[in-house]
Design a protein around this motif. Sequence first.
Motif, PDB file in Angstrom:
ATOM      1  N   LEU A  22      41.628 -59.946   7.179  1.00 55.15           N
ATOM      2  CA  LEU A  22      41.903 -60.130   5.747  1.00 55.15           C
ATOM      3  C   LEU A  22      41.457 -61.484   5.188  1.00 55.15           C
ATOM      4  CD1 LEU A  22      45.232 -58.580   4.472  1.00 55.15           C
ATOM      5  CD2 LEU A  22      42.892 -58.173   3.743  1.00 55.15           C
ATOM      6  N   PRO A  23      41.667 -62.574   5.907  1.00 52.14           N
ATOM      7  CA  PRO A  23      41.179 -63.845   5.353  1.00 52.14           C
ATOM      8  C   PRO A  23      39.693 -63.774   5.033  1.00 52.14           C
ATOM      9  CG  PRO A  23      42.582 -64.257   7.241  1.00 52.14           C
ATOM     10  CD  PRO A  23      42.400 -62.769   7.166  1.00 52.14           C
ATOM     11  N   GLY A  24      38.913 -63.136   5.890  1.00 57.81           N
ATOM     12  CA  GLY A  24      37.483 -62.972   5.639  1.00 57.81           C
ATOM     13  C   GLY A  24      37.230 -62.070   4.447  1.00 57.81           C
ATOM     14  N   VAL A  25      38.005 -60.989   4.355  1.00 53.97           N
ATOM     15  CA  VAL A  25      37.852 -60.052   3.241  1.00 53.97           C
ATOM     16  C   VAL A  25      38.158 -60.755   1.922  1.00 53.97           C
ATOM     17  CG1 VAL A  25      38.819 -57.980   2.177  1.00 53.97           C
ATOM     18  CG2 VAL A  25      38.361 -58.021   4.635  1.00 53.97           C
ATOM     19  N   ILE A  26      39.217 -61.554   1.913  1.00 49.94           N
ATOM     20  CA  ILE A  26      39.606 -62.261   0.692  1.00 49.94           C
ATOM     21  C   ILE A  26      38.524 -63.251   0.289  1.00 49.94           C
ATOM     22  CG2 ILE A  26      41.239 -63.936  -0.248  1.00 49.94           C
ATOM     23  CD1 ILE A  26      43.363 -62.504   1.522  1.00 49.94           C
ATOM     24  N   ALA A  27      38.080 -64.051   1.247  1.00 48.13           N
ATOM     25  CA  ALA A  27      37.037 -65.031   0.945  1.00 48.13           C
ATOM     26  C   ALA A  27      35.784 -64.318   0.446  1.00 48.13           C
ATOM     27  CB  ALA A  27      36.723 -65.856   2.187  1.00 48.13           C
ATOM     28  N   GLY A  28      35.378 -63.260   1.144  1.00 48.56           N
ATOM     29  CA  GLY A  28      34.179 -62.522   0.769  1.00 48.56           C
ATOM     30  C   GLY A  28      34.294 -61.933  -0.625  1.00 48.56           C
ATOM     31  N   THR A  29      35.431 -61.338  -0.935  1.00 49.71           N
ATOM     32  CA  THR A  29      35.634 -60.713  -2.238  1.00 49.71           C
ATOM     33  C   THR A  29      35.504 -61.747  -3.355  1.00 49.71           C
ATOM     34  OG1 THR A  29      37.085 -59.114  -1.205  1.00 49.71           O
ATOM     35  CG2 THR A  29      37.178 -59.263  -3.594  1.00 49.71           C
ATOM     36  N   MET A  30      36.122 -62.908  -3.143  1.00 50.05           N
ATOM     37  CA  MET A  30      36.031 -63.946  -4.170  1.00 50.05           C
ATOM     38  C   MET A  30      34.591 -64.442  -4.304  1.00 50.05           C
ATOM     39  SD  MET A  30      38.885 -63.677  -5.260  1.00 50.05           S
ATOM     40  CE  MET A  30      38.578 -64.663  -6.708  1.00 50.05           C
ATOM     41  N   LEU A  31      33.925 -64.588  -3.160  1.00 49.51           N
ATOM     42  CA  LEU A  31      32.546 -65.092  -3.183  1.00 49.51           C
ATOM     43  C   LEU A  31      31.601 -64.122  -3.876  1.00 49.51           C
ATOM     44  CD1 LEU A  31      32.143 -66.689   0.361  1.00 49.51           C
ATOM     45  CD2 LEU A  31      32.243 -67.839  -1.859  1.00 49.51           C
ATOM     46  N   VAL A  32      31.969 -62.842  -3.923  1.00 45.61           N
ATOM     47  CA  VAL A  32      31.138 -61.852  -4.602  1.00 45.61           C
ATOM     48  C   VAL A  32      31.594 -61.660  -6.045  1.00 45.61           C
ATOM     49  CG1 VAL A  32      30.493 -59.414  -4.648  1.00 45.61           C
ATOM     50  CG2 VAL A  32      30.501 -60.667  -2.482  1.00 45.61           C
ATOM     51  N   PHE A  33      32.910 -61.595  -6.234  1.00 43.36           N
ATOM     52  CA  PHE A  33      33.458 -61.297  -7.561  1.00 43.36           C
ATOM     53  C   PHE A  33      33.082 -62.368  -8.584  1.00 43.36           C
ATOM     54  CE2 PHE A  33      36.776 -61.385 -10.787  1.00 43.36           C
ATOM     55  CZ  PHE A  33      36.879 -60.052 -11.130  1.00 43.36           C
ATOM     56  N   ILE A  34      33.255 -63.633  -8.198  1.00 43.96           N
ATOM     57  CA  ILE A  34      33.072 -64.711  -9.168  1.00 43.96           C
ATOM     58  C   ILE A  34      31.622 -64.824  -9.661  1.00 43.96           C
ATOM     59  CG2 ILE A  34      33.142 -67.231  -9.407  1.00 43.96           C
ATOM     60  CD1 ILE A  34      35.846 -67.119  -8.049  1.00 43.96           C
ATOM     61  N   PRO A  35      30.652 -64.905  -8.777  1.00 42.59           N
ATOM     62  CA  PRO A  35      29.277 -64.967  -9.313  1.00 42.59           C
ATOM     63  C   PRO A  35      28.863 -63.688 -10.036  1.00 42.59           C
ATOM     64  CG  PRO A  35      29.251 -64.932  -6.911  1.00 42.59           C
ATOM     65  CD  PRO A  35      30.674 -65.090  -7.325  1.00 42.59           C
ATOM     66  N   SER A  36      29.411 -62.539  -9.635  1.00 43.45           N
ATOM     67  CA  SER A  36      29.056 -61.296 -10.340  1.00 43.45           C
ATOM     68  C   SER A  36      29.578 -61.325 -11.767  1.00 43.45           C
ATOM     69  CB  SER A  36      29.653 -60.083  -9.616  1.00 43.45           C
ATOM     70  OG  SER A  36      29.201 -60.030  -8.303  1.00 43.45           O
ATOM     71  N   LEU A  37      30.770 -61.888 -11.937  1.00 47.71           N
ATOM     72  CA  LEU A  37      31.360 -61.948 -13.276  1.00 47.71           C
ATOM     73  C   LEU A  37      30.480 -62.774 -14.212  1.00 47.71           C
ATOM     74  CD1 LEU A  37      33.801 -61.161 -14.976  1.00 47.71           C
ATOM     75  CD2 LEU A  37      34.935 -63.256 -14.222  1.00 47.71           C
ATOM     76  N   GLY A  38      29.892 -63.833 -13.673  1.00 50.22           N
ATOM     77  CA  GLY A  38      29.079 -64.696 -14.523  1.00 50.22           C
ATOM     78  C   GLY A  38      27.595 -64.384 -14.491  1.00 50.22           C
ATOM     79  N   ALA A  39      27.239 -63.272 -13.841  1.00 46.92           N
ATOM     80  CA  ALA A  39      25.813 -62.982 -13.648  1.00 46.92           C
ATOM     81  C   ALA A  39      25.065 -62.864 -14.970  1.00 46.92           C
ATOM     82  CB  ALA A  39      25.670 -61.680 -12.860  1.00 46.92           C
ATOM     83  N   PHE A  40      23.839 -63.363 -15.003  1.00 43.33           N
ATOM     84  CA  PHE A  40      23.020 -63.088 -16.184  1.00 43.33           C
ATOM     85  C   PHE A  40      21.591 -62.677 -15.840  1.00 43.33           C
ATOM     86  CE2 PHE A  40      20.492 -66.966 -16.489  1.00 43.33           C
ATOM     87  CZ  PHE A  40      21.250 -67.868 -15.748  1.00 43.33           C
ATOM     88  N   VAL A  41      21.077 -63.090 -14.681  1.00 46.00           N
ATOM     89  CA  VAL A  41      19.716 -62.700 -14.312  1.00 46.00           C
ATOM     90  C   VAL A  41      19.638 -61.187 -14.076  1.00 46.00           C
ATOM     91  CG1 VAL A  41      17.938 -62.865 -12.525  1.00 46.00           C
ATOM     92  CG2 VAL A  41      19.086 -64.938 -13.337  1.00 46.00           C
ATOM     93  N   THR A  42      20.544 -60.685 -13.238  1.00 44.14           N
ATOM     94  CA  THR A  42      20.509 -59.267 -12.884  1.00 44.14           C
ATOM     95  C   THR A  42      20.672 -58.363 -14.104  1.00 44.14           C
ATOM     96  OG1 THR A  42      21.467 -59.924 -10.783  1.00 44.14           O
ATOM     97  CG2 THR A  42      21.418 -57.563 -11.256  1.00 44.14           C
ATOM     98  N   PRO A  43      21.726 -58.567 -14.931  1.00 47.11           N
ATOM     99  CA  PRO A  43      21.824 -57.679 -16.104  1.00 47.11           C
ATOM    100  C   PRO A  43      20.656 -57.861 -17.068  1.00 47.11           C
ATOM    101  CG  PRO A  43      23.509 -59.407 -16.158  1.00 47.11           C
ATOM    102  CD  PRO A  43      22.879 -59.458 -14.815  1.00 47.11           C
ATOM    103  N   ALA A  44      20.124 -59.079 -17.158  1.00 43.94           N
ATOM    104  CA  ALA A  44      18.998 -59.288 -18.074  1.00 43.94           C
ATOM    105  C   ALA A  44      17.799 -58.455 -17.647  1.00 43.94           C
ATOM    106  CB  ALA A  44      18.618 -60.768 -18.116  1.00 43.94           C
ATOM    107  N   ILE A  45      17.572 -58.374 -16.330  1.00 43.56           N
ATOM    108  CA  ILE A  45      16.393 -57.658 -15.856  1.00 43.56           C
ATOM    109  C   ILE A  45      16.674 -56.166 -15.660  1.00 43.56           C
ATOM    110  CG2 ILE A  45      14.712 -57.455 -13.976  1.00 43.56           C
ATOM    111  CD1 ILE A  45      15.115 -60.494 -13.554  1.00 43.56           C
TER     112      ILE A  45
END
Lengths: 368, 291
Positions: free
Chosen positions: B210-233
């Motif tokens: 779980l510690p890995g899952v939590i860290a991984g989820t945050m590491l993916v969730f946060i940059p995805s929330l602020g993404a702009f390159v991917t949705p732009a393209i």
Amino acid sequence: MPDASSAAVELRDVVKRFGDVVAVDHVSLRIAPGEFFALLGPSGSGKTTTLRMIGGFELPTEGEVLIEGEPQGYKPPYQRPVNTVFQNYALFPHMTVAQNIAFGLEMRGVPKEEIRRRVSEMLDLVRLSGYERRRPHQLSGGEQQRVALARALINRPKVLLLDEPLGALDLKLRKAMQLELKAIQEQVGITFIYVTHDQEEAITMANRIAVMNKGKVLQVGTPQEVYEQPQTFFVADFIGDTNFLPVQVMQVTAPVEVMTESGTRLTASWAEPTLRTGVKAVMAVRPERMHLYRPGSGPEGPEWNRVEGIIRQVIYKGLDIRYEVFVAGECSLHVRMPVGRSEGTFQRGEHVIVAWPRAAARVFRSES
Amino acid sequence: MNELLQRKPGLRAWLLLAPSFLWLLIFFIIPLGIIVVYSFLERDLYGGVVWKWTLENYRRVFDPLYFKTFLYSLWIAFLTAFFSLLFGYPLAYYIATRPEKTRNALVLALMIPFWTNFLVRTYAWLTLLRTNTGLINVWLQEWGIIDHPLPLFGNTFAITLGLVYGWMPDMILPIYAALEQLDRSLLEAAEDLYASGWQVFRRVIWPLSLPGVIAGTMLVFIPSLGAFVTPAILGGGKRLMIGNVITNQFLGAHDWPFGSALSVLMMAVMLLATLIYFRTGGEEARRGGLG
Ligand SMILES: Nc1ncnc2c1ncn2[C@@H]1O[C@H](COP(=O)(O)OP(=O)(O)O)[C@@H](O)[C@H]1O
Ligand SMILES: [Mg+2]
């Protein structure tokens, strides 16, 4: 020896290879119900592998494991009526003591009420009542060890496998736990198969000991048998302290006769069957079976061996005194004598006679 | 000076840390402060600010037009984290259970995509997914498997796919690290205590990873929330995420105060998500998923 139907565990000519490594080499054992059975040997001798084949964590390359007369074949661990106390305890770090102990019953779907009752019984047995809600990292080594024991015993296995369960504890705690473990085993009456590399521990705890080296079982017997009648040099050397005198075999039939390098004739009660007249060998004698006398005194006759020597070192140990005696042209002998004998104590540099009875001497093929 | 340092060991530590602090101050704290201050100011007509305090920017954030984009971004970030976990966990588990040499090779393989610029890799997806000229649709039609192009582009699917592709290594690595440390004798102990394969996973492997899952989820969730390159393209100009709106406020509409307000709100959500997730996740890890 128990008969076929009553063996709790039987190994029939079991071999385990890992690639080129022969970890267990044609081992056959019969372990009786209720026995406290020790697998004793140095590191790498195949003890853990033997235990893991009984538990079902490894499958034999050849041969067969039987539990209560039933061949185990390819059965996985959870289908065998045995449980294991692992070398490093392997407690679940994210569960409390109570959850750890309850785990096996929970997996088998035992009703909650019964689990609760049996967990508290187990906590009583291992004297950890009140520790239910602690986590493994909040326990001392000895306490963790007892949790591991309770977690296995609660399942009421036919056989409990223990892999160096006291290996991680300091000496004092280990001594205390040895007695406690032995008492628990007697109380629950379950067969214990106990792996250790500590010969003193095996002798203290076990009903019978199998001495292993290089994947082979060298000797099986009671602690007294393996201590007093070792069958090979390795066993004589590995268990307890032993003096080894290099000798040449003169006669292999009883009474066994040998000659030291300086020409003294000695006699022994037993010689390894493979020895032949004229070959080099070693005579093994326990330090406590040797006695010191002043020159010109001490027992004589065909039943006794005598050599002359000079005391090189005297160590007072409380219960006994340990002497190191230099025997000219031969070797050093270690002699252990109880305090308060009529001869009094000997001084460093004194000339002495070292004497030991034929019955205390055994002759082995020297290793290497 | 030397004498001073010896008398006060704390001072030495401060001196050593000073460059890092200065760096953080200049490039992180001060810009953050500027954004917060700007978010309470009015814009002027030429892309600058007027020093008049107002809450207008924050009122506009909740305008349905923007707020919907905000919710949509949360949804995308959630989907990205979810699918990264769904596909990443088994992969991490697979890698962690290989022999050591294979393990290192596989971890290295995970890193290889990073050697190419993210923008380039996203454009590569574009050539695959595009509706009429994308390779997937072209080939599928040539082979007669489909009659009409599949909706692979300019939608939630494309954006999520692009983000999962981009961020999954950040999910895999911490989970892998947690699983790799897992003591194998714990699994044997569970097996010895009658746990089935699934129960071993549910009761031992999962809680301890779980510690890995939590860290991984945050590491993916946060940059995805602020993404702009991917949705732009990959959003094809049809689907926008909050990152695109913010970019546009700064670069296109020249409304820095409003862009700042959106940024502040996004950061607040990220902070909140982090706090909640670590709080509940930590609790779950400690309880080991037990009732
Ligand atoms: N999984 C394994 N793979 C390869 N070799 C092994 C494995 N397990 C044990 N061995 C080898 O088998 C021999 C016996 O090991 P082991 O049973 O652990 O001995 P002990 O418990 O007496 O120290 C050793 O030489 C060890 O290196
Ligand atoms: Mg071992």
